[in-house]
Design an enzyme around this catalytic site. Structure first.
Site, PDB file in Angstrom:
ATOM      1  N   GLU A  55      40.167  -8.326 130.061  1.00  8.05           N
ATOM      2  CA  GLU A  55      39.326  -8.127 131.370  1.00  8.05           C
ATOM      3  C   GLU A  55      38.727  -6.618 131.336  1.00  8.05           C
ATOM      4  OE1 GLU A  55      37.693 -10.358 133.357  1.00  8.05           O
ATOM      5  OE2 GLU A  55      39.203 -11.904 132.648  1.00  8.05           O
ATOM      6  N   TYR A 138      38.187  -6.292 141.229  1.00  7.58           N
ATOM      7  CA  TYR A 138      37.721  -7.289 139.920  1.00  7.58           C
ATOM      8  C   TYR A 138      39.161  -7.671 139.161  1.00  7.58           C
ATOM      9  CZ  TYR A 138      35.955  -9.407 135.853  1.00  7.58           C
ATOM     10  OH  TYR A 138      35.756 -10.092 134.607  1.00  7.58           O
ATOM     11  N   ASP A 156      31.908  -9.879 139.470  1.00  8.61           N
ATOM     12  CA  ASP A 156      31.252  -8.944 138.421  1.00  8.61           C
ATOM     13  C   ASP A 156      29.734  -9.275 138.422  1.00  8.61           C
ATOM     14  OD1 ASP A 156      31.006 -11.395 137.254  1.00  8.61           O
ATOM     15  OD2 ASP A 156      31.669 -10.753 135.049  1.00  8.61           O
TER      16      ASP A 156
END
Ligand code: SF4
Length: 368
Positions: A55, A138, A156
């Site tokens: 990520e 996030y 996002d």
């Protein structure tokens, strides 16, 4: 944006997403994801450490670019303990070329914190994950939902685009208020069933079908519920405040090499290119000439200019070479951006911690 969402949708958003719409979107999108998802190496694991790496690497970087870095990183540092114990120089070296080096420094620091405060075990909830320095909403949502199946949302740029279009929503996804709005919308849509796959499916839809310029609505699994498509506003959404243009900056670079070695300056660990090595940069001539004179070096004139653009800076670097080979670290005055000068093996070894700008400068001076 002149065409507004119909009253039914606006009312649905105000009152919360209806259970039936949420169920239908979820079922259709997860089913689509099962069949159409790209085969990415991190999609075969539930290891929170590997998911965290993926990520962080995939933020602000194309997936195709991130994949080899992800594989190299996992091979070098297979667990969070390996990463925490690794020297920062090695971590920056493996990151070299991926850009946004702050991410590498943050990964390293957070790995250390995690090992000290949690014995290297990742907390299982978004709220707990967010208490770790370096893990924001996030990343916390992605780890919690994918590794631990917590119904935690992620937002996002892809998710903002898809939600803005489905709900014909013109909130500005770049403002804190607009981002908060889309986070609330994503929270309202998150499902107890396969939350990690739902999050990944939303992002995958944005990356491969609901793309910024030309959404492929004909291939979209949720098109029948998409208000943006229905009223013809999809291509204009999301509404995003303009990013400021990168600021032009000019430097003079000194490339000084000896047999098998090149002089590089080490950036201080905070700030742009923190901890990386580069040919010494000077604000502009005559600063470089004065510095070289102080160190007893003579220079070529500018060989030419290297250009390099980051999101917030546009570099123009005039490249100079020392006319004499260096046989030791010269006594150049050190700017506040640097902490040391080093003579480094040349050509650079694999994993040297240098930025793309530094590689461009070195390559240019060799070719000229
Ligand atoms: S129908 Fe078109 S605009 Fe709507 S979500 Fe699908 S791809 Fe995006």
């Amino acid at each position: 944006m002149s065409t507004r969402a119909p009253a039914s949708i606006i009312s649905e958003k105000k009152q919360g997403i209806s259970a039936s719409l949420k169920d239908r979107l979820h079922a259709r999108l997860v089913e689509w994801f099962d069949v159409h998802q790209r085969k990415l190496p991190w999609r075969t694991t539930k290891d929170p450490y590997a998911i965290w790496l993926s990520e962080v690497m995939a933020q602000q970087t194309r997936v195709e670019t991130a994949i080899p870095y992800y594989e190299k990183f996992l091979a070098a540092y297979p667990t969070v303990h390996h990463l925490a114990e690794a020297p920062l120089e090695g971590v920056l070296g493996l990151w070299s070329g991926l850009g946004y080096y702050r991410r590498a420094r943050m990964l390293h620091r957070t790995a250390g914190d995690l090992c000290r405060s949690h014995s290297g075990r990742f907390p299982r909830t978004k709220v707990e994950l967010e208490t770790l320095s370096g893990i924001g909403p996030y990343t916390a949502g992605a780890i919690a939902s994918i590794a631990f199946r917590e119904p935690a949302s992620v937002v996002d740029g892809n998710v903002v685009r898809v939600l803005a279009r489905i709900f014909n929503d013109d909130a500005d996804g770049r403002t804190p208020a607009g981002l908060g709005h889309f986070r609330s919308l994503a929270d309202a849509l998150i499902h107890d069933d396969r939350p990690g796959d739902w999050n990944q499916a939303l992002m995958e839809l944005g990356a491969t079908v609901c793309t910024p310029r030309e959404p492929a609505c004909g291939a979209c699994p949720v098109s029948e519920w998409c208000e943006g498509r229905r009223v013809g506003t999809a291509s204009d959404l999301p509404r995003l405040a303009k990013k400021p243009k990168p600021i032009p900056v000019a430097y003079d670079a000194l490339v000084a090499a000896g047999p098998g070695r090149v002089l590089l300056a080490e950036r201080s660990h905070e700030g742009l290119f923190g901890g990386l090595l580069e040919p010494p940069l000077f604000d502009a001539n005559p600063t470089l000439s004065e510095a070289a004179f102080t160190a007893g070096m003579s220079l070529t004139g500018a060989l030419g200019t290297v250009h390099h653009t980051l999101s917030h800076r546009k570099f123009s670097v005039a490249v100079h070479r020392a006319t004499q080979p260096v046989d030791g670290v010269p006594a150049l005055p050190m700017s506040s951006a640097y902490v040391a000068f080093h003579l480094v093996a040349w050509p650079l070894p694999e994993g040297a911690r240098v930025s793309t700008l530094a590689r461009k400068i070195l390559a240019f001076s060799l070719e000229t």
